[in-house]
Design an enzyme around this catalytic site. Structure first.
Site, mmCIF file in Angstrom:
data_model
loop_
_atom_site.group_PDB
_atom_site.id
_atom_site.type_symbol
_atom_site.label_atom_id
_atom_site.label_comp_id
_atom_site.label_asym_id
_atom_site.label_seq_id
_atom_site.Cartn_x
_atom_site.Cartn_y
_atom_site.Cartn_z
ATOM 1 N N TYR A 25 0.852 -1.194 0.000
ATOM 2 C CA TYR A 25 0.000 0.000 0.000
ATOM 3 C C TYR A 25 0.887 1.242 0.000
ATOM 4 C CZ TYR A 25 -4.523 2.260 0.711
ATOM 5 O OH TYR A 25 -5.680 2.987 0.550
ATOM 6 N N GLY A 26 1.910 1.198 -0.875
ATOM 7 C CA GLY A 26 2.820 2.333 -1.005
ATOM 8 C C GLY A 26 2.362 3.223 -2.147
ATOM 9 N N SER A 27 3.332 3.748 -2.886
ATOM 10 C CA SER A 27 3.037 4.722 -3.938
ATOM 11 C C SER A 27 2.008 4.167 -4.939
ATOM 12 C CB SER A 27 4.346 5.093 -4.635
ATOM 13 O OG SER A 27 4.122 6.029 -5.641
ATOM 14 N N ARG A 48 1.925 -6.831 5.628
ATOM 15 C CA ARG A 48 2.479 -7.536 6.793
ATOM 16 C C ARG A 48 1.691 -7.126 8.030
ATOM 17 N NH1 ARG A 48 8.461 -5.389 5.862
ATOM 18 N NH2 ARG A 48 7.159 -3.683 5.154
ATOM 19 N N GLN A 86 10.056 -8.444 -3.736
ATOM 20 C CA GLN A 86 8.987 -9.251 -4.347
ATOM 21 C C GLN A 86 9.309 -10.745 -4.387
ATOM 22 O OE1 GLN A 86 7.686 -7.709 -8.153
ATOM 23 N NE2 GLN A 86 7.162 -5.709 -7.305
ATOM 24 N N HIS A 108 5.579 -3.449 -13.033
ATOM 25 C CA HIS A 108 6.925 -3.292 -13.593
ATOM 26 C C HIS A 108 7.435 -4.715 -13.813
ATOM 27 C CE1 HIS A 108 10.887 -1.812 -14.389
ATOM 28 N NE2 HIS A 108 11.398 -2.023 -13.197
ATOM 29 N N ASP A 191 11.849 1.366 -18.899
ATOM 30 C CA ASP A 191 11.507 2.017 -17.630
ATOM 31 C C ASP A 191 12.765 2.289 -16.809
ATOM 32 O OD1 ASP A 191 9.110 2.688 -15.755
ATOM 33 O OD2 ASP A 191 10.496 1.535 -14.505
HETATM 34 N N1 LIG Z 1 6.493 4.308 -7.390
HETATM 35 C C1 LIG Z 1 5.930 4.442 -8.593
HETATM 36 O O1 LIG Z 1 5.358 5.478 -8.915
HETATM 37 C C2 LIG Z 1 5.935 3.307 -9.597
HETATM 38 C C3 LIG Z 1 5.568 3.566 -10.943
HETATM 39 C C4 LIG Z 1 5.423 2.491 -11.830
HETATM 40 C C5 LIG Z 1 5.678 1.201 -11.380
HETATM 41 N N2 LIG Z 1 6.071 0.999 -10.083
HETATM 42 C C6 LIG Z 1 6.263 -0.379 -9.612
HETATM 43 O O2 LIG Z 1 5.268 -0.664 -8.623
HETATM 44 C C7 LIG Z 1 5.781 -1.600 -7.668
HETATM 45 C C8 LIG Z 1 5.646 -1.024 -6.267
HETATM 46 O O3 LIG Z 1 6.503 0.088 -6.144
HETATM 47 P P1 LIG Z 1 6.168 1.311 -5.158
HETATM 48 O O4 LIG Z 1 7.141 2.394 -5.503
HETATM 49 O O5 LIG Z 1 4.702 1.599 -5.180
HETATM 50 O O6 LIG Z 1 6.548 0.669 -3.730
HETATM 51 P P2 LIG Z 1 6.572 1.391 -2.315
HETATM 52 O O7 LIG Z 1 7.939 1.204 -1.750
HETATM 53 O O8 LIG Z 1 6.027 2.783 -2.397
HETATM 54 O O9 LIG Z 1 5.507 0.551 -1.474
HETATM 55 C C9 LIG Z 1 5.700 -0.770 -1.155
HETATM 56 C C10 LIG Z 1 4.634 -1.287 -0.218
HETATM 57 O O10 LIG Z 1 4.949 -2.640 0.108
HETATM 58 C C11 LIG Z 1 4.930 -2.828 1.518
HETATM 59 N N3 LIG Z 1 5.915 -3.852 1.855
HETATM 60 C C12 LIG Z 1 7.267 -3.743 1.837
HETATM 61 N N4 LIG Z 1 7.834 -4.921 2.170
HETATM 62 C C13 LIG Z 1 6.811 -5.785 2.383
HETATM 63 C C14 LIG Z 1 6.750 -7.161 2.758
HETATM 64 N N5 LIG Z 1 7.855 -7.858 2.994
HETATM 65 N N6 LIG Z 1 5.519 -7.740 2.883
HETATM 66 C C15 LIG Z 1 4.405 -7.040 2.669
HETATM 67 N N7 LIG Z 1 4.393 -5.715 2.323
HETATM 68 C C16 LIG Z 1 5.586 -5.119 2.190
HETATM 69 C C17 LIG Z 1 5.261 -1.451 2.089
HETATM 70 O O11 LIG Z 1 4.790 -1.341 3.393
HETATM 71 C C18 LIG Z 1 4.509 -0.546 1.105
HETATM 72 O O12 LIG Z 1 3.155 -0.509 1.457
HETATM 73 C C19 LIG Z 1 7.225 -1.873 -8.105
HETATM 74 O O13 LIG Z 1 7.186 -2.998 -8.959
HETATM 75 C C20 LIG Z 1 7.594 -0.631 -8.914
HETATM 76 O O14 LIG Z 1 8.621 -0.821 -9.846
HETATM 77 C C21 LIG Z 1 6.195 2.013 -9.181
HETATM 78 C C1 LIG Z 2 7.603 6.775 -11.610
HETATM 79 C C2 LIG Z 2 8.633 6.002 -12.420
HETATM 80 C C3 LIG Z 2 10.009 6.612 -12.262
HETATM 81 O O1 LIG Z 2 8.258 6.108 -13.787
HETATM 82 C C4 LIG Z 2 8.609 4.504 -12.097
HETATM 83 O O2 LIG Z 2 9.197 3.790 -13.130
HETATM 84 C C5 LIG Z 2 9.225 4.102 -10.769
HETATM 85 O O3 LIG Z 2 9.985 3.112 -10.765
HETATM 86 O O4 LIG Z 2 8.918 4.723 -9.742
HETATM 87 MG MG LIG Z 3 8.524 4.396 -14.887
HETATM 88 MG MG LIG Z 4 10.396 2.212 -12.582
#
Ligand SMILES: NC(=O)c1ccc[n+]([C@@H]2O[C@H](COP(=O)([O-])OP(=O)(O)OC[C@H]3O[C@@H](n4cnc5c(N)ncnc54)[C@H](O)[C@@H]3O)[C@@H](O)[C@H]2O)c1
Ligand SMILES: CC(C)(O)[C@@H](O)C(=O)O
Ligand SMILES: [Mg+2]
Ligand SMILES: [Mg+2]
Length: 335
Positions: A25-27, A48, A86, A108, A191
């Protein structure tokens, strides 16, 4: 031109009788889980026990379970955990509870493309990747628009993976803006390249170095901040709306001439070489190996670099200046 998919190309009904669990439940997790829920899809968040995000997800009106319980209750398991955790969570808390015909969803392709997760053959594996930071995925959805996104099919065990991916992208709000289809490899490599070289790494380095040069030459840090960081968004907004052409049209002839003649001296052939090197390390798996190993030892380099970044003078002066601009949306965890 690639085919773009919009709302009318996707049918939310294919998700009507399914439960989607969003792990994390992050970004992206908070944004996609809430958007899917608001789109009428049955969503469970998996976290968790004791996670600080648990209360927030419940406050947002979502059902929260531990990861194994969430996986057991779901047909579609969307893994929105940090890329470096993951595979461990998959081995311990996801794989043992997967059922034939389930779907695993990523935003991703890192863990699939670099062999960190090897799913069984009897599940669908697809991607719905908003091309945006998670907080804007939620903000734009609430505003009634959305961000563009990608779908990709890695494994189509049920024959429905394509329809599911499009419906999932619709639930997240991406088909409002446009979705196109790619592969796990293409998404992962482009990406990583974009975020390292341009969007995050390149821009942050450009901002910091141009700020440092102005301050070292005796100009006030506040002046340097406005010039090298604050105004960047206003310029990028023009580029985003109408390409480089709209930006060149809007700025003065002085900025246009100076920018066109000096820009290539700053981002130059040496930079091109560095970009090719970054791409090669992405394509040959070296970056992935480095990042996976960094995660396995609890991110010592990342932790130290995050601290150094927070202590950079541009961040210190920026904090003070932004406090004087209450109209800026500078909360880190805003929904
Ligand atoms: N941040 C972005 O804007 C963005 C954009 C596109 C794709 N992605 C992809 O989305 C996926 C998530 O990235 P994010 O940046 O949202 O992550 P994040 O770090 O913001 O959030 C991760 C979440 O996972 C939870 N977590 C961490 N370890 C854990 C565990 N062991 N068990 C259960 N929960 C756990 C954290 O509490 C948090 O809620 C990744 O594959 C990333 O590449 C992210
Ligand atoms: C937001 C981004 C940079 O496009 C994504 O790829 C990420 O890993 O957070
Ligand atoms: Mg990206
Ligand atoms: Mg990325």
């Amino acid at each position: 031109m690639v085919k773009m998919y919009y709302n009318e190309d996707a049918d939310l009904d294919v998700l009507k009788d399914k439960t989607v669990t969003v792990l994390g439940y992050g970004s992206q997790g908070h944004a996609q889980a809430q958007n899917l829920h608001d789109s009428g899809i049955n969503v469970i968040v998996g976290l968790r026990k004791g996670s600080a995000r648990w209360k927030q997800a419940e406050k947002d009106g979502l059902t929260v379970k531990t990861v194994p319980e969430a996986v057991k209750s779901a047909d579609i398991i969307q893994i929105l955990l940090p890329d470096e955790v993951q595979s461990r969570v998959y081995e311990n808390d996801i794989m043992p509870y997967l059922e034939s015909g389930n779907a695993i969803v990523f935003s991703h392709g890192f863990n699939i493309h670099y062999n960190q997760i090897i799913p069984p053959e009897d599940v669908d594996v697809y991607m719905v990747a908003p091309k945006s930071p998670g907080h804007l995925v939620r903000r734009t959805f609430k505003e009634g628009t959305g961000v563009p996104g990608l779908i990709a099919i890695y494994q189509d065990a049920t024959g429905d993976a394509h329809k599911l991916a499009l419906a999932h992208a619709k639930g997240v709000g991406c088909t409002r803006a446009g979705v196109f289809e790619t592969t796990f490899r293409e998404e992962t490599e482009t990406d990583l390249f974009g975020e390292q070289v341009d969007l995050c790494g390149g821009v942050a380095s450009l901002i910091k170095m141009s700020f440092e040069v102005l301050v070292e030459a005796g100009y006030k840090p506040e002046m340097a901040y406005f010039e090298t960081l604050h105004e960047l968004k206003l310029i990028v907004d023009l580029i985003h709306e109408g390409g480089l052409e709209k930006m060149w049209y809007s700025v003065s002839n002085t900025a246009e001439y100076g920018g066109l003649t000096v820009g290539p001296k700053v981002i130059n052939e040496l930079s091109r070489e560095a970009m090719y090197e970054a791409l090669e390390r992405i394509q040959n798996g070296e970056f992935a190996r480095e990042f996976v190993l960094e995660g396995k030892v609890n991110n010592p380099v990342l932790t130290s670099m995050e601290r150094q970044e927070r202590e950079h003078p541009i961040e210190l002066v920026g904090k003070d200046l932004r406090a004087k601009m209450p109209w800026l949306n500078s909360e880190l965890n805003e929904d």
